[in-house]
Write a protein that holds these residues in place. Structure first.
Motif, mmCIF file in Angstrom:
data_model
loop_
_atom_site.group_PDB
_atom_site.id
_atom_site.type_symbol
_atom_site.label_atom_id
_atom_site.label_comp_id
_atom_site.label_asym_id
_atom_site.label_seq_id
_atom_site.Cartn_x
_atom_site.Cartn_y
_atom_site.Cartn_z
ATOM 1 N N LEU A 1 3.356 -4.731 -0.525
ATOM 2 C CA LEU A 1 2.974 -4.958 -2.393
ATOM 3 C C LEU A 1 2.792 -6.416 -1.624
ATOM 4 O O LEU A 1 1.594 -6.572 -2.275
ATOM 5 C CB LEU A 1 3.757 -5.107 -3.040
ATOM 6 N N GLU A 2 2.832 -7.085 -0.931
ATOM 7 C CA GLU A 2 2.525 -8.577 -0.785
ATOM 8 C C GLU A 2 0.814 -8.464 -0.184
ATOM 9 O O GLU A 2 -0.015 -8.960 -0.492
ATOM 10 C CB GLU A 2 3.148 -9.593 0.450
ATOM 11 N N VAL A 3 0.849 -7.339 0.869
ATOM 12 C CA VAL A 3 -0.614 -6.746 1.765
ATOM 13 C C VAL A 3 -1.198 -6.681 0.281
ATOM 14 O O VAL A 3 -2.658 -7.056 0.032
ATOM 15 C CB VAL A 3 -0.660 -5.887 2.494
ATOM 16 N N LEU A 4 -1.174 -4.924 -0.722
ATOM 17 C CA LEU A 4 -2.099 -5.147 -1.506
ATOM 18 C C LEU A 4 -2.118 -5.910 -2.341
ATOM 19 O O LEU A 4 -3.100 -5.868 -3.659
ATOM 20 C CB LEU A 4 -0.953 -3.719 -2.266
ATOM 21 N N SER A 5 -1.311 -7.196 -2.396
ATOM 22 C CA SER A 5 -1.975 -8.519 -3.949
ATOM 23 C C SER A 5 -3.145 -8.787 -3.257
ATOM 24 O O SER A 5 -3.505 -9.440 -3.922
ATOM 25 C CB SER A 5 -0.542 -9.594 -3.381
ATOM 26 N N GLU A 6 -3.451 -8.669 -2.123
ATOM 27 C CA GLU A 6 -4.624 -9.325 -1.704
ATOM 28 C C GLU A 6 -5.144 -8.316 -2.188
ATOM 29 O O GLU A 6 -6.569 -8.527 -1.174
ATOM 30 C CB GLU A 6 -4.512 -9.688 -0.051
ATOM 31 N N GLY A 7 -6.045 -6.568 -1.339
ATOM 32 C CA GLY A 7 -6.317 -6.606 -1.863
ATOM 33 C C GLY A 7 -6.371 -4.784 -1.148
ATOM 34 O O GLY A 7 -5.093 -4.735 -1.185
ATOM 35 N N ASP A 8 -6.877 -3.960 -1.965
ATOM 36 C CA ASP A 8 -6.729 -2.244 -1.949
ATOM 37 C C ASP A 8 -6.760 -2.242 -0.402
ATOM 38 O O ASP A 8 -7.514 -2.648 0.187
ATOM 39 C CB ASP A 8 -7.952 -1.222 -2.458
ATOM 40 N N ARG A 9 -5.907 -0.967 -0.133
ATOM 41 C CA ARG A 9 -6.086 -0.985 1.394
ATOM 42 C C ARG A 9 -5.272 0.935 1.496
ATOM 43 O O ARG A 9 -5.119 1.421 0.777
ATOM 44 C CB ARG A 9 -4.961 -1.610 2.028
ATOM 45 N N ASN A 10 -5.880 1.220 3.474
ATOM 46 C CA ASN A 10 -5.692 2.370 3.147
ATOM 47 C C ASN A 10 -4.072 2.956 4.412
ATOM 48 O O ASN A 10 -3.884 1.173 4.839
ATOM 49 C CB ASN A 10 -7.082 3.973 4.049
ATOM 50 N N VAL A 11 -3.510 3.777 4.202
ATOM 51 C CA VAL A 11 -2.705 3.555 5.029
ATOM 52 C C VAL A 11 -3.404 2.973 6.885
ATOM 53 O O VAL A 11 -1.255 2.055 7.119
ATOM 54 C CB VAL A 11 -1.992 5.409 5.260
ATOM 55 N N ASN A 12 -3.407 3.333 6.807
ATOM 56 C CA ASN A 12 -4.439 2.683 8.815
ATOM 57 C C ASN A 12 -4.601 1.386 8.365
ATOM 58 O O ASN A 12 -3.671 0.876 8.952
ATOM 59 C CB ASN A 12 -5.307 3.656 8.817
ATOM 60 N N GLU A 13 -4.835 1.080 7.843
ATOM 61 C CA GLU A 13 -5.014 -0.774 7.031
ATOM 62 C C GLU A 13 -4.226 -0.804 7.195
ATOM 63 O O GLU A 13 -3.343 -2.246 7.895
ATOM 64 C CB GLU A 13 -5.613 -1.338 6.078
ATOM 65 N N GLU B 1 4.293 2.601 12.558
ATOM 66 C CA GLU B 1 3.859 4.159 12.225
ATOM 67 C C GLU B 1 3.594 4.065 11.422
ATOM 68 O O GLU B 1 4.364 3.665 10.164
ATOM 69 C CB GLU B 1 5.035 3.966 13.099
ATOM 70 N N GLY B 2 3.113 4.955 11.109
ATOM 71 C CA GLY B 2 2.152 5.233 9.846
ATOM 72 C C GLY B 2 3.536 5.900 9.391
ATOM 73 O O GLY B 2 3.541 6.261 7.982
ATOM 74 N N SER B 3 4.174 7.142 9.724
ATOM 75 C CA SER B 3 4.959 8.007 9.160
ATOM 76 C C SER B 3 6.235 6.616 8.019
ATOM 77 O O SER B 3 6.690 7.369 7.326
ATOM 78 C CB SER B 3 6.074 8.774 9.820
ATOM 79 N N ALA B 4 6.975 6.272 9.357
ATOM 80 C CA ALA B 4 7.133 5.050 7.992
ATOM 81 C C ALA B 4 6.963 4.288 6.722
ATOM 82 O O ALA B 4 7.124 3.847 5.940
ATOM 83 C CB ALA B 4 7.610 3.908 9.155
ATOM 84 N N GLN C 1 7.429 4.722 2.782
ATOM 85 C CA GLN C 1 7.613 3.767 1.890
ATOM 86 C C GLN C 1 6.792 3.166 0.941
ATOM 87 O O GLN C 1 7.253 2.886 -0.799
ATOM 88 C CB GLN C 1 7.924 1.962 2.473
ATOM 89 N N LEU C 2 5.524 4.363 1.082
ATOM 90 C CA LEU C 2 4.069 4.433 -0.204
ATOM 91 C C LEU C 2 4.862 5.041 -0.926
ATOM 92 O O LEU C 2 4.434 5.198 -2.547
ATOM 93 C CB LEU C 2 2.990 4.566 0.683
ATOM 94 N N SER C 3 5.121 6.377 -0.246
ATOM 95 C CA SER C 3 5.706 7.470 -1.444
ATOM 96 C C SER C 3 6.600 7.158 -2.218
ATOM 97 O O SER C 3 6.230 7.371 -3.629
ATOM 98 C CB SER C 3 5.928 8.306 -0.078
ATOM 99 N N VAL C 4 7.679 6.394 -1.675
ATOM 100 C CA VAL C 4 8.878 5.898 -2.636
ATOM 101 C C VAL C 4 7.629 4.882 -4.073
ATOM 102 O O VAL C 4 8.213 4.854 -5.175
ATOM 103 C CB VAL C 4 9.530 5.084 -1.940
ATOM 104 N N LEU C 5 7.263 3.648 -3.265
ATOM 105 C CA LEU C 5 6.314 3.405 -4.091
ATOM 106 C C LEU C 5 5.263 3.888 -5.546
ATOM 107 O O LEU C 5 5.567 3.846 -6.517
ATOM 108 C CB LEU C 5 5.303 2.262 -3.428
ATOM 109 N N ARG C 6 4.752 5.313 -4.771
ATOM 110 C CA ARG C 6 4.216 5.996 -5.907
ATOM 111 C C ARG C 6 4.875 6.670 -6.629
ATOM 112 O O ARG C 6 4.963 6.589 -7.640
ATOM 113 C CB ARG C 6 3.617 7.018 -4.845
#
Length: 109
Positions: free
Chosen positions: A27-39, A47-50, A54-59
């Motif tokens: 959420l801190e990172v997304l506060s600075e701008g939109d991002r994709n999973v790789n970013e 790692e991507g799975s982790a 967590q993104l899944s929970v937030l969604r």
């Protein structure tokens, strides 16, 4: 009475969604701008799975939203006020830190 309960339930669910260090960092990172999973992976050094988990929970809790752009999903904060909430939480932390430091200084005297 019923509406009050539903507001409290919303708050409880909302804070449950935030109750993980990686989710807070996302959420801190997304506060600075939109991002994709790789970013997000690169910034978090995780790692991507982790990150995806967590993104899944937030969604699911409607804290972030994802929009498909080609093969990528771009994630953003659902409500820009989340940025303010994180800033207030940091201020509370800083206040506790200041209190703890002054208490230690008092004990040294």
């Amino acid at each position: 009475m019923g509406q009050n309960n539903s507001i409290q339930q919303f708050k409880a669910d909302f804070f449950k969604a935030l109750a993980h260090p990686m989710r807070i960092r996302i959420l801190e990172v997304l506060s600075e701008g939109d991002r994709n999973v790789n970013e997000l992976q690169a910034i978090l050094g995780s790692e991507g799975s982790a990150v995806s988990q967590q993104l899944s929970v937030l969604r699911n809790k409607n804290v972030v939203s994802g929009i498909k752009e080609g093969t990528n999903v771009i994630y953003s904060l659902r409500d820009p006020l989340i940025k303010d909430l994180l800033a207030v939480a940091k201020q509370i932390f800083d206040n506790h830190l200041v209190d703890a430091i002054s208490l230690l200084e008092e004990m040294r005297k």
